[in-house]
Design a protein around this motif. Sequence first.
Motif: not given
Length: 651
Positions: A26-39, A41-47, A56-63
């Motif tokens: 599976a592409l995702v099989n490591d429970e740590s994704v949840y914790e990393r995303a929690r810490r 969230p914006e970095g998670f979606w930026a990745r 053109r790249r975004w200036d801010a992930v979320l406003e």
Amino acid sequence: MSSRPIESLLDERRVFAPPEAFANQALVNDESVYERARRDPEGFWARAAEDLHWFRRWDAVLEWTPPYARWFVGGRTNIAYNCLDRHLRSARRNKAAIVWEGEPGEQRVLTYWDLAREVNRCANALLALGVRRGDRVAIYMPMIPELPIAMLACARIGAVHTVVFGGFSAEALRDRINDAQAKVVITADGGFRRGQIVPLKRNVDHALAETPTIQHVLVVRRIGEAAAIHMVEGRDRWWHRALDGMGLDCPAEEMDSEDLLYILYTSGTTGKPKGIVHTTGGYMVGTYLTTKWIFDLKEDDVYWCTADIGWVTGHSYIVYGPLANGATTVMYEGTPDWPEKDRFWEIVERYGVTVLYTAPTAIRTFIKWGPQWPARHDLSTLRLLGTVGEPINPEAWMWYRRHIGGDRTPVVDTWWQTETGMILISPLPGLTTLKPGSATRPFPTIDAEVVDEKGVPVPPNTGGYLVLRRPWPAMLRGIYGDPARFQQIYWDRIPGVYFTGDGARKDDDGYFWLLGRVDDVINVAGHRIGTMEVESALVSHPRVAEAAVIGMHHEIKGQALAAFVTLKDGGTPDESVIEELRDHVAEKIGPIAKPDRVLLTAELPKTRSGKIMRRLLRDIAEGRVLGDTTTLADPTVVHSLRERYEEDAGG
Ligand code: WTA
């Protein structure tokens, strides 16, 4: 809120951990994704966004200025470019993008290369018709490849599409065109459904009698002579003629991340459908990543979502999510019982489908037809199953896993809405231990909670309202042309959070169990229908004085509509009028909104202040003991109504 029946409580103890072989690949099989995303969230979606192409790249992930979120602020991109051009630079250019089967049996395969060419030709044809960035284009089509081609062509030139489900009536189409002020309609001379012709073009002609903004109609020739349609000189063009000679290249508009991508109308708690607004960047990233992770999509998968593209499931999980991933997506035009009740299984076998995504209603229908139909076919290519649209009862979940999934595949029950744009609560199949009947956990970064009316979380195993406390990339950006309603429906109900309109409870493991709608929206066979819409359709009939519509439990469809109607002429119950009323609703909204039962009654149960007590009507329709009747103006009304209802059901 009602508690769940005992049988399903027992079923909750049955759990299914991901099979080891599945988890390993599976592409995702490591429970740590949840914790990393929690810490972060914006970095998670930026990745996730970095996998895709941005001019053109975004200036801010979320406003986040509640209730409005802006994602990938300042970024410029084009979703059609990401669904097509991005893949043309690799071996994917020769990969099947869309594998299509018509109901009569034709087959068409479009590679990414083919699809890109068709989209470009269509985009150029739209430009030639005067469609410009920001213009709205209504799409009213059968499930043929030209439907996603039209959507992608709009997205390519920055036009906003509004797809209207082909099962909606001319009047429903007219209202949506007018609300969106669309300039062009794209349709077909008809579509095939259970061997019959759906007269789409004729409905368009009726609708267009009252749509001042429409300048042109583009018509795909799907049926031919038998459709017997009339082309209006100057207004109507054949698709094949309009595309003929068009350039194979059409530059993708550089869209702002927050530019409108589409409007999709959905039923709510008033008589008027809401135009849900989705924008470009966040929607693209949200559907891209959820498709990839939840369906564990790999390069060699053959993915089939059986929804109609007229609904949000088709937008996000037939068109944009899968194509942004460069996947092979199957599309089928017709019904599962044509010519026989094994059509779906024939399709799975013919194309070697590996991931299947369908609705609980369909599964309950298959249960009724019996396991002999899937048993006729080799379904061993399937490795993952999904469901969406309504709560799935554990029995249906178990049947699906056994008879379709060969007791081997994970089943992902995915919760989301037209408004959310992307799946928000769902297992990750390589990671999550499944409980039949539960949508399990919020997707990484999603902050879902079950609360009371004040917004306070309720204890485990207690029913409450499902709310979302933090923004997510594909969330709606409003109701088209009606910001006040947007605020009021979703944000004013419970302080500070997005109100979903669904009831839910969490169990001791934090798993979510969806309990159905808590408002006046009914989920009939996975299709959202507002009771108020059906009521206004009924009272628009010249003989109807008053109508109350409620949802009642239905074994296959989950819920069905029951209508209680008072006639103007004193209401001598005249049974012939019942069919007429049902047809009238079909004409106003579409056949999906036809009430299963219509009961004519001299009076409706009302409070002394004149409010119809729908709660008591629900008790009647579902054969329950009547709730409190002391506030009724005339308590005898409800008792005689109940007797009549039961007689009627018996007869
Ligand atoms: C219901 C369809 C339980 C829910 C994607 C929601 C579900 C409404 C599930 C949205 C599920 C959808 N379990 N209920 N897995 N998925 N629903 O806008 O009531 O057509 O609010 O979007 O369907 O319906 P819509």
